[in-house]
Motif scaffolding. Structure first.
Motif, mmCIF file in Angstrom:
data_model
loop_
_atom_site.group_PDB
_atom_site.id
_atom_site.type_symbol
_atom_site.label_atom_id
_atom_site.label_comp_id
_atom_site.label_asym_id
_atom_site.label_seq_id
_atom_site.Cartn_x
_atom_site.Cartn_y
_atom_site.Cartn_z
ATOM 1 N N ASN A 26 -27.318 21.909 33.219
ATOM 2 C CA ASN A 26 -26.326 22.203 32.185
ATOM 3 C C ASN A 26 -24.905 22.190 32.745
ATOM 4 O OD1 ASN A 26 -25.391 24.690 29.891
ATOM 5 N ND2 ASN A 26 -26.308 22.765 29.276
ATOM 6 N N LEU A 27 -24.689 22.837 33.871
ATOM 7 C CA LEU A 27 -23.358 22.861 34.473
ATOM 8 C C LEU A 27 -22.931 21.469 34.935
ATOM 9 C CD1 LEU A 27 -23.498 26.194 36.500
ATOM 10 C CD2 LEU A 27 -22.213 25.740 34.390
ATOM 11 N N ARG B 196 -22.989 17.336 24.256
ATOM 12 C CA ARG B 196 -24.365 17.729 23.921
ATOM 13 C C ARG B 196 -25.095 18.285 25.148
ATOM 14 N NH1 ARG B 196 -22.543 16.711 19.467
ATOM 15 N NH2 ARG B 196 -23.111 15.022 18.075
ATOM 16 N N ALA B 197 -24.368 18.893 26.046
ATOM 17 C CA ALA B 197 -24.930 19.339 27.327
ATOM 18 C C ALA B 197 -26.145 20.249 27.159
ATOM 19 C CB ALA B 197 -23.860 20.034 28.171
ATOM 20 N N THR C 210 -29.798 19.064 28.306
ATOM 21 C CA THR C 210 -30.423 19.864 29.369
ATOM 22 C C THR C 210 -31.838 20.254 28.974
ATOM 23 O OG1 THR C 210 -28.310 20.739 30.147
ATOM 24 C CG2 THR C 210 -30.276 22.025 30.681
ATOM 25 N N ILE C 211 -32.008 20.726 27.757
ATOM 26 C CA ILE C 211 -33.340 21.131 27.293
ATOM 27 C C ILE C 211 -34.291 19.944 27.309
ATOM 28 C CG2 ILE C 211 -34.623 21.933 25.265
ATOM 29 C CD1 ILE C 211 -32.133 23.755 24.688
ATOM 30 N N VAL C 212 -33.844 18.808 26.793
ATOM 31 C CA VAL C 212 -34.698 17.607 26.764
ATOM 32 C C VAL C 212 -35.075 17.181 28.184
ATOM 33 C CG1 VAL C 212 -34.758 15.148 26.178
ATOM 34 C CG2 VAL C 212 -33.868 16.802 24.529
ATOM 35 N N ILE C 213 -34.108 17.126 29.082
ATOM 36 C CA ILE C 213 -34.365 16.712 30.467
ATOM 37 C C ILE C 213 -35.372 17.655 31.132
ATOM 38 C CG2 ILE C 213 -33.347 16.592 32.791
ATOM 39 C CD1 ILE C 213 -30.809 15.458 31.438
ATOM 40 N N CYS C 214 -35.130 18.949 31.022
ATOM 41 C CA CYS C 214 -35.983 19.923 31.707
ATOM 42 C C CYS C 214 -37.390 19.975 31.108
ATOM 43 C CB CYS C 214 -35.338 21.303 31.701
ATOM 44 S SG CYS C 214 -33.877 21.409 32.758
#
Length: 123
Positions: free
Chosen positions: A47-48, A62-63, A67-71
């Protein structure tokens, strides 16, 4: 420079999940807590990184969602990958712990930005 902490952590995470379970030192937590903490940290770093990168306005704006999608995607792939590692297993509850850590990590970053009234702008 902003990518280095994420890259280093991700290499460590991948290495740790690629080792047979017997070769890892025990850190005294249950498996689910280990997953939660690992993805909590990963989500914060992703996220950062997306917030502080300046190559893509879309990723910046859309960070949290990215981030949620990636993780979540990486967590699923990592669980499947662990089926190939001796002594490791793919478990749905591990992925749920990964997802929980991810959501809390994103929430913490989002909350701190709002609490500190940090103004985010894409330059």
């Amino acid at each position: 420079m902003v990518y280095i902490p994420l890259a280093v952590y991700w290499v460590i995470l991948f290495t740790a999940t690629s080792l047979p379970l017997k070769k890892l030192p025990s850190i005294g937590f249950t498996d689910k807590i280990n997953h939660f903490i690992a993805y909590f940290v990963l989500a914060i770093l992703v996220n950062l990184t997306l917030i502080y990168q300046r190559k893509s306005r879309l990723l910046f704006e859309r960070a949290s969602i990215v981030t949620i999608v990636i993780c979540l995607f990486y967590g699923a792939i990592d669980e499947l990958h662990q089926m190939l590692v001796p002594g490791r297993f793919a478990e749905t509850w591990d992925w749920v712990a990964d997802a929980s850590g991810t959501f809390l990590g994103v929430l913490i970053v989002y909350s701190l930005i709002n609490i500190l009234k940090y103004r985010l702008e894409f330059n």
